[in-house]
Design an enzyme around this catalytic site. Structure first.
Site, mmCIF file in Angstrom:
data_model
loop_
_atom_site.group_PDB
_atom_site.id
_atom_site.type_symbol
_atom_site.label_atom_id
_atom_site.label_comp_id
_atom_site.label_asym_id
_atom_site.label_seq_id
_atom_site.Cartn_x
_atom_site.Cartn_y
_atom_site.Cartn_z
ATOM 1 N N HIS A 52 6.913 7.503 0.723
ATOM 2 C CA HIS A 52 6.286 6.525 1.614
ATOM 3 C C HIS A 52 5.690 5.367 0.832
ATOM 4 O O HIS A 52 5.388 5.480 -0.343
ATOM 5 C CB HIS A 52 5.193 7.163 2.481
ATOM 6 N N HIS A 60 -5.396 6.154 -6.308
ATOM 7 C CA HIS A 60 -4.003 6.121 -6.767
ATOM 8 C C HIS A 60 -3.396 4.744 -6.523
ATOM 9 O O HIS A 60 -3.667 4.081 -5.532
ATOM 10 C CB HIS A 60 -3.131 7.206 -6.136
ATOM 11 N N HIS A 99 -6.116 13.730 3.771
ATOM 12 C CA HIS A 99 -5.557 14.374 2.581
ATOM 13 C C HIS A 99 -6.690 15.044 1.812
ATOM 14 O O HIS A 99 -7.794 14.489 1.697
ATOM 15 C CB HIS A 99 -4.942 13.334 1.643
ATOM 16 N N TYR A 119 1.133 9.518 8.608
ATOM 17 C CA TYR A 119 2.492 9.259 8.135
ATOM 18 C C TYR A 119 3.349 8.963 9.354
ATOM 19 O O TYR A 119 3.306 9.708 10.344
ATOM 20 C CB TYR A 119 3.090 10.482 7.438
ATOM 21 N N GLU A 152 2.660 4.888 5.451
ATOM 22 C CA GLU A 152 1.365 5.506 5.673
ATOM 23 C C GLU A 152 0.350 4.434 6.033
ATOM 24 O O GLU A 152 0.333 3.357 5.429
ATOM 25 C CB GLU A 152 0.897 6.229 4.395
ATOM 26 N N HIS A 208 -0.328 1.592 -2.102
ATOM 27 C CA HIS A 208 0.267 2.472 -3.111
ATOM 28 C C HIS A 208 1.591 2.984 -2.582
ATOM 29 O O HIS A 208 1.956 2.707 -1.442
ATOM 30 C CB HIS A 208 -0.673 3.644 -3.433
#
Lengths: 118, 308
Positions: B215, B200, B247, B256, B266, B153
């Site tokens: 990112h 996501h 997260h 990161y 990431e 993503h």
């Protein structure tokens, strides 16, 4: 006799004038603990943009989005991509969009939408 | 079959300062598989991806993203979505097949946040190296460097993210999975959108400067592999921005870090499976810290201020 390549140089950061010892084989940003904000540390984001007021240095590739040819003529560079070959005096020169906003935390939520969009 | 329309993120073209140095970084440290090269670009894929390329590096003298592309189900879907975009008022252009190696015709358009988004239906299947008959579970390429499974993503920074959300939801069939509210309790700081059952496929953070990349994320299969990625980053003196941590949003585990052009990437694992009928999860402004970094419980200044 040639000067040792590991002899440190002094980097002075304006306006406060804090001084740091900087090894010539380490980039300037690595040697500075205060006065210049660190971003990606790899020449891409522009957060550590500075003007070299005096002294000589060499530079690796820097993002042309943050350092234009005109900037280079004025010794505006990214601190993470320059190496001192002499004592340096530098001054932070961040672009307005790249002044880092204060850290937020769950007991300090003073940052607002306006801060983010500034 | 449930999955139609837009299938998944398929490619990102990333700008780099020095192509040879970037190729070395993404090959040896990140452990992507290089699959091609043209005059200005190098092509990579994660070891378990089957299509020819996902990450494309372009020698640009600067950092950032050129475009982010999604694979759609087939050629008819590509035509339909192009027509739907035009009816919605979006200007589209066609990039001919072959402009990107082993990739068919692309439909490109700009979204209100200033990013170039693409749709395409064809990219040559080159397999994951294990073949299509009686395949072993992994192979040599899965053990070299960080060796992510796939490009997973991206998080994009720009203005007007509510307009981006409307376009992705109303035209491209995405749905909202999670969002973070600003202090006013109404406006979104950030949105996470999915076209699949991933938590996501693309996320956006509201930012005055348009067209920026926060990112691009690469998927790992376990928390242990995330820790191994952190070891490899330190062995190779990679600048780590945050992590390893978790997260709050998506529950994914994460690091990161910055590539050698300053683009953040990431290494990501987990995140729950979501469905389009689920109610989106909401994070309020007073919990923005744990929403982004669940253990530190505060944003680092770089989260909002460092992007390319």
């Amino acid at each position: 006799m040639a000067v040792s390549t590991t002899t440190p140089h002094t980097v002075t950061v304006l306006p406060e004038g804090a001084q740091f010892r900087c090894r010539p084989d380490r980039n300037v940003l690595e040697s500075i603990s205060d006065g210049v904000q660190a971003g990606c540390r790899n020449g891409g984001c522009g957060v550590c943009r500075v003007q070299v007021v005096s002294g000589a240095f060499t530079a690796k590739k820097m993002s042309k989005a943050h350092v234009t040819p005109e900037d280079l003529e004025r010794n505006i560079v990214l601190a993470c991509r320059i190496f001192a070959t002499d004592d340096l005096t530098i001054r932070p020169c961040p672009r307005p969009a790249h002044v880092l906003t204060p850290t937020t935390s769950n007991d300090n939520t003073s940052m607002t939408a306006a801060d983010i969009n500034d | 079959m449930g999955m139609t329309g837009v299938l998944r993120p398929g490619h990102m073209q990333l700008k780099v300062l020095d192509l040879d140095e970037a190729v070395e970084f993404y090959t040896k440290v990140v452990g992507l598989v290089q699959t091609g090269r043209d005059a200005t670009r190098a092509y990579f894929k994660g070891w378990d991806e089957r299509d020819h390329n996902s990450l494309v590096l372009r020698d640009a003298g600067e950092a950032g993203m050129d475009f982010y592309g999604f694979k759609v189900a087939d050629a008819a879907t590509l035509e339909k979505l192009d027509a739907d975009l035009k009816n919605y008022g979006v200007t589209t252009e066609r990039i001919p097949a072959g402009d990107l190696l082993e990739t068919g015709e692309r439909v490109r358009f700009e979204i209100p946040s200033g990013h170039q988004i693409e749709l395409y239906a064809h990219k040559t299947d080159v397999g994951n190296g294990s073949g299509y008959f009686n395949p072993p579970p992994w192979n040599e390429a899965s053990e070299r460097g960080i060796a992510p499974i796939r490009m997973d993503h991206a998080l994009l920074y720009g203005p007007d993210i509510e307009k981006v959300q409307a376009l992705f939801v109303d035209v491209l069939g995405f749905y909202l999975v999670e969002h973070i509210l600003l202090e006013d309790g109404v406006t979104d700081l950030a949105i996470w959108l999915s076209c699949s059952t991933k938590a996501h496929d693309v996320a956006l953070v509201r930012n005055e400067e348009p067209g920026k990349l926060h990112h691009t994320a690469f998927l790992l299969e376990s928390w242990e592999k995330v820790l191994r990625a952190a070891d490899l980053m330190s062995m190779n003196k990679v600048t780590i921005d945050m992590g390893p941590t978790r997260h709050g949003v998506t529950r994914g585990t994460t690091i990161y870090a910055f590539d050698n052009s300053g683009n953040r990437f990431e290494t990501f694992c987990g995140g729950y499976q979501s469905y389009p009928d689920w109610e989106p999860l909401t994070w309020t402004w007073d919990e923005v810290g744990p929403a982004v970094f669940y253990h530190d419980r505060q944003l680092n200044p770089a989260f909002l201020g460092v992007y390319t």
